[in-house]
Design an enzyme around this catalytic site. Structure first.
Site, PDB file in Angstrom:
ATOM      1  N   CYS A   1       0.702  -1.298   0.538  1.00  0.00           N
ATOM      2  CA  CYS A   1       0.133   0.114  -0.752  1.00  0.00           C
ATOM      3  C   CYS A   1       0.717   1.485  -0.219  1.00  0.00           C
ATOM      4  O   CYS A   1       0.159   2.446  -0.272  1.00  0.00           O
ATOM      5  CB  CYS A   1      -0.611  -0.080   1.464  1.00  0.00           C
ATOM      6  SG  CYS A   1      -1.991  -1.139   1.242  1.00  0.00           S
TER       7      CYS A   1
ATOM      8  N   HIS B   1      -3.305   7.418   2.544  1.00  0.00           N
ATOM      9  CA  HIS B   1      -3.643   5.986   1.501  1.00  0.00           C
ATOM     10  C   HIS B   1      -5.252   5.585   2.293  1.00  0.00           C
ATOM     11  O   HIS B   1      -5.288   5.496   3.451  1.00  0.00           O
ATOM     12  CB  HIS B   1      -2.795   4.603   2.408  1.00  0.00           C
ATOM     13  CG  HIS B   1      -3.029   3.389   2.235  1.00  0.00           C
ATOM     14  ND1 HIS B   1      -3.368   3.109   0.257  1.00  0.00           N
ATOM     15  CD2 HIS B   1      -3.213   2.799   3.086  1.00  0.00           C
ATOM     16  CE1 HIS B   1      -4.100   1.715   0.989  1.00  0.00           C
ATOM     17  NE2 HIS B   1      -3.743   1.426   2.390  1.00  0.00           N
TER      18      HIS B   1
ATOM     19  N   ASN C   1     -10.266   0.062   0.253  1.00  0.00           N
ATOM     20  CA  ASN C   1      -8.197   0.270   0.301  1.00  0.00           C
ATOM     21  C   ASN C   1      -7.694  -0.446  -1.593  1.00  0.00           C
ATOM     22  O   ASN C   1      -8.032  -1.403  -1.497  1.00  0.00           O
ATOM     23  CB  ASN C   1      -7.474  -0.670   0.867  1.00  0.00           C
ATOM     24  CG  ASN C   1      -6.177  -0.198   1.120  1.00  0.00           C
ATOM     25  OD1 ASN C   1      -5.681   0.056   0.396  1.00  0.00           O
ATOM     26  ND2 ASN C   1      -6.049  -1.287   2.020  1.00  0.00           N
TER      27      ASN C   1
HETATM   28  O1  UT7 Z   1      -3.759  -0.712   4.031  1.00  0.00           O
HETATM   29  C1  UT7 Z   1      -2.415  -1.878   4.186  1.00  0.00           C
HETATM   30  C2  UT7 Z   1      -2.981  -0.868   5.748  1.00  0.00           C
HETATM   31  N1  UT7 Z   1      -4.317  -2.057   6.359  1.00  0.00           N
HETATM   32  C3  UT7 Z   1      -4.876  -1.585   7.646  1.00  0.00           C
HETATM   33  O2  UT7 Z   1      -4.368  -0.358   7.741  1.00  0.00           O
HETATM   34  C4  UT7 Z   1      -5.961  -2.028   7.605  1.00  0.00           C
HETATM   35  C5  UT7 Z   1      -5.648  -2.237   9.275  1.00  0.00           C
HETATM   36  N2  UT7 Z   1      -6.379  -2.691   9.987  1.00  0.00           N
HETATM   37  C6  UT7 Z   1      -7.995  -2.168   9.669  1.00  0.00           C
HETATM   38  O3  UT7 Z   1      -8.472  -1.443   9.284  1.00  0.00           O
HETATM   39  C7  UT7 Z   1      -8.881  -2.424  11.178  1.00  0.00           C
HETATM   40  O4  UT7 Z   1      -8.603  -3.495  12.286  1.00  0.00           O
HETATM   41  C8  UT7 Z   1     -10.508  -3.747  10.291  1.00  0.00           C
HETATM   42  C9  UT7 Z   1     -10.847  -3.081  10.021  1.00  0.00           C
HETATM   43  C10 UT7 Z   1      -9.818  -5.293   9.649  1.00  0.00           C
HETATM   44  C11 UT7 Z   1     -10.960  -4.030  11.396  1.00  0.00           C
HETATM   45  O5  UT7 Z   1     -11.563  -3.699  12.673  1.00  0.00           O
HETATM   46  P1  UT7 Z   1     -11.622  -4.278  14.144  1.00  0.00           P
HETATM   47  O6  UT7 Z   1     -12.041  -3.054  14.538  1.00  0.00           O
HETATM   48  O7  UT7 Z   1      -9.748  -3.840  14.472  1.00  0.00           O
HETATM   49  O8  UT7 Z   1     -11.991  -5.049  13.808  1.00  0.00           O
HETATM   50  P2  UT7 Z   1     -11.358  -6.494  14.567  1.00  0.00           P
HETATM   51  O9  UT7 Z   1     -10.631  -7.451  13.850  1.00  0.00           O
HETATM   52  O10 UT7 Z   1     -11.179  -6.719  16.540  1.00  0.00           O
HETATM   53  O11 UT7 Z   1     -13.053  -7.854  14.598  1.00  0.00           O
HETATM   54  C12 UT7 Z   1     -13.812  -6.825  15.476  1.00  0.00           C
HETATM   55  C13 UT7 Z   1     -14.863  -8.554  15.334  1.00  0.00           C
HETATM   56  C14 UT7 Z   1     -14.405  -9.999  15.210  1.00  0.00           C
HETATM   57  O12 UT7 Z   1     -15.681 -10.669  16.354  1.00  0.00           O
HETATM   58  P3  UT7 Z   1     -15.241 -10.790  18.062  1.00  0.00           P
HETATM   59  O13 UT7 Z   1     -14.172 -11.834  17.614  1.00  0.00           O
HETATM   60  O14 UT7 Z   1     -15.315  -9.380  18.339  1.00  0.00           O
HETATM   61  O15 UT7 Z   1     -16.695 -11.989  18.079  1.00  0.00           O
HETATM   62  C15 UT7 Z   1     -14.294 -10.359  14.234  1.00  0.00           C
HETATM   63  O16 UT7 Z   1     -14.270 -11.943  13.797  1.00  0.00           O
HETATM   64  O17 UT7 Z   1     -15.800  -8.528  14.096  1.00  0.00           O
HETATM   65  C16 UT7 Z   1     -15.708  -9.659  13.116  1.00  0.00           C
HETATM   66  N3  UT7 Z   1     -15.288  -9.402  12.343  1.00  0.00           N
HETATM   67  C17 UT7 Z   1     -16.923  -8.831  10.823  1.00  0.00           C
HETATM   68  N4  UT7 Z   1     -17.962  -9.218  11.283  1.00  0.00           N
HETATM   69  C18 UT7 Z   1     -18.615  -8.881  10.394  1.00  0.00           C
HETATM   70  C19 UT7 Z   1     -14.439  -8.961  11.270  1.00  0.00           C
HETATM   71  N5  UT7 Z   1     -14.374  -8.986  10.015  1.00  0.00           N
HETATM   72  C20 UT7 Z   1     -16.032  -8.847   9.864  1.00  0.00           C
HETATM   73  C21 UT7 Z   1     -16.855  -8.578   8.745  1.00  0.00           C
HETATM   74  N6  UT7 Z   1     -17.576  -8.628   9.475  1.00  0.00           N
HETATM   75  N7  UT7 Z   1     -16.329  -8.422   7.516  1.00  0.00           N
END
Ligand code: UT7
Length: 331
Positions: free
Chosen positions: A115, A256, A286
């Site tokens: 990225c 980005h 993204n």
């Molecule tokens: O460009 C390269 C760099 N990339 C980035 O900068 C991405 C960086 N990361 C992020 O943007 C965020 O971490 C995410 C958007 C990927 C995730 O957000 P988060 O607030 O960190 O959520 P999480 O990973 O802690 O997930 C929370 C919950 C989990 O469930 P439990 O374990 O709390 O029950 C996941 O299983 O959300 C669940 N989850 C989803 N639920 C519905 C994960 N993906 C999904 C989904 N829909 N698509």
């Protein structure tokens, strides 16, 4: 900045027609529009068609950038593509772009910085231009992320989109305009946070690697998020300082587009209103190396900056890689 400035003389984009909404994705994986919007800021993304690839989208964006620069194809003597979703492992996507554009046998190569790819090609192109060996360089960020996403992994497949953005770099005799000092960073010790495990020499393609879904992007989103917030904030401040500026001197911030919450945290850290940040993640998701040039092109079209304005670019991605750049706009 050296006396011979390197300027962005033209820009162009190529964005696939196919729009895929969050609701569409909720029929593919267990997700919802509410979750995707609130966690990332994404409402929809564009996905490439079967025949669209990093090279075809890159070449289409490049054609527009060359026209925008008001030069002919014969005046391009360097092609650099930033991509993490190349048409094939080799030859480089840049060589394929060069062939599709019908360029003379000029230098062409790829840079893999995920990225952060556009900042890496901007620095590489700028420094090669400063060598005096090139008149005009084509730098491109192009991604078919949909080809490396695991459409069974809801934690990643909802976040990315496809597209391409290109810029022409040219020399100018006017001092102190164009590309300023660029800062690039990498920390390979954190490669496990975001990668595609198989397809290279470590895990060559095999029936086992395919059935284990190792040819898809893997991400520890939570950890990447923490690093992105910290490193993009730090590098943004450092880039502004190294260029002898303050946040007030920046007309438009082009980060980005990975997550609206990351962008908001940078704005807060800098004490800058979100109005000065260009955001289009809601429409494209993204697009990795393509995200900055697409956002920059749109921001320019919308009059968010103009001649003489300082534009700040900042990115973060797999590697880990990150960076910052200032461009004093000219065209
Ligand atoms: O460009 C390269 C760099 N990339 C980035 O900068 C991405 C960086 N990361 C992020 O943007 C965020 O971490 C995410 C958007 C990927 C995730 O957000 P988060 O607030 O960190 O959520 P999480 O990973 O802690 O997930 C929370 C919950 C989990 O469930 P439990 O374990 O709390 O029950 C996941 O299983 O959300 C669940 N989850 C989803 N639920 C519905 C994960 N993906 C999904 C989904 N829909 N698509």
């Amino acid at each position: 900045m050296s006396a011979a400035s390197v300027v962005i003389s033209g820009m162009g984009t190529s964005i696939p027609d196919k729009v895929v909404t969050n609701s569409d994705l909720s029929r593919v994986v267990d997700t919802s529009d509410e979750w995707i919007r609130s966690r990332s800021g994404i409402a929809e993304r564009r996905l490439a068609g079967e025949k669209e690839t990093a090279s075809t989208m890159g070449a289409a964006a490049a054609e527009k950038a060359i026209a925008d620069a008001g030069i002919s194809k014969d005046e391009i003597d360097l092609v650099i593509v930033g991509t993490m979703s190349p048409d094939m492992p080799f030859p480089s996507t840049a060589c394929l772009v060069q062939a599709q554009l019908g360029l003379t046998p000029v230098a062409a190569f790829d840079v893999i910085a995920a990225c952060s790819g556009f900042l890496y090609v901007l620095e590489t192109g700028t420094q090669l231009m400063r060598s005096g060996n090139y008149r005009n360089a084509l730098i491109i960020g192009s991604e078919k992320m949909s080809s490396i996403l695991d459409w069974q992994d809801r934690s990643t497949c909802v976040l990315f989109g496809d597209g391409a953005g290109a810029a022409v770099l040219s020399l100018s005799d006017t001092p102190n305009i164009g590309v300023g000092q660029i800062l690039l960073r990498a920390d390979g010790s954190k490669m496990d946070l975001l990668n595609m495990p198989a397809g290279g020499a470590c895990i060559p393609p095999s029936a086992e690697s395919v059935s284990a879904r190792q040819h898809f992007l893997k991400m520890n989103g939570k950890e990447v998020f923490k690093h992105a917030v910290r490193e993009m904030g730090d590098i943004t401040l450092e880039t502004i300082e190294k260029n002898g500026l303050t946040p007030e001197d920046i007309k438009c911030f082009i980060p980005h587009q990975a997550n609206i919450r990351i962008i908001e945290s940078i704005a807060k850290r800098l004490g800058v209103s979100m109005d000065r940040f260009y955001v289009n993640i809601d429409r494209y998701g993204n697009t990795s190396a393509a995200s900055i040039p697409i956002a920059m092109w749109e921001a320019r079209q919308k009059g968010r900056f103009g001649p003489g304005d300082n534009v700040l670019l900042t990115a973060f991605g797999a590697g880990l890689t990150w960076g910052g750049a200032i461009v004093r706009w000219t065209a």
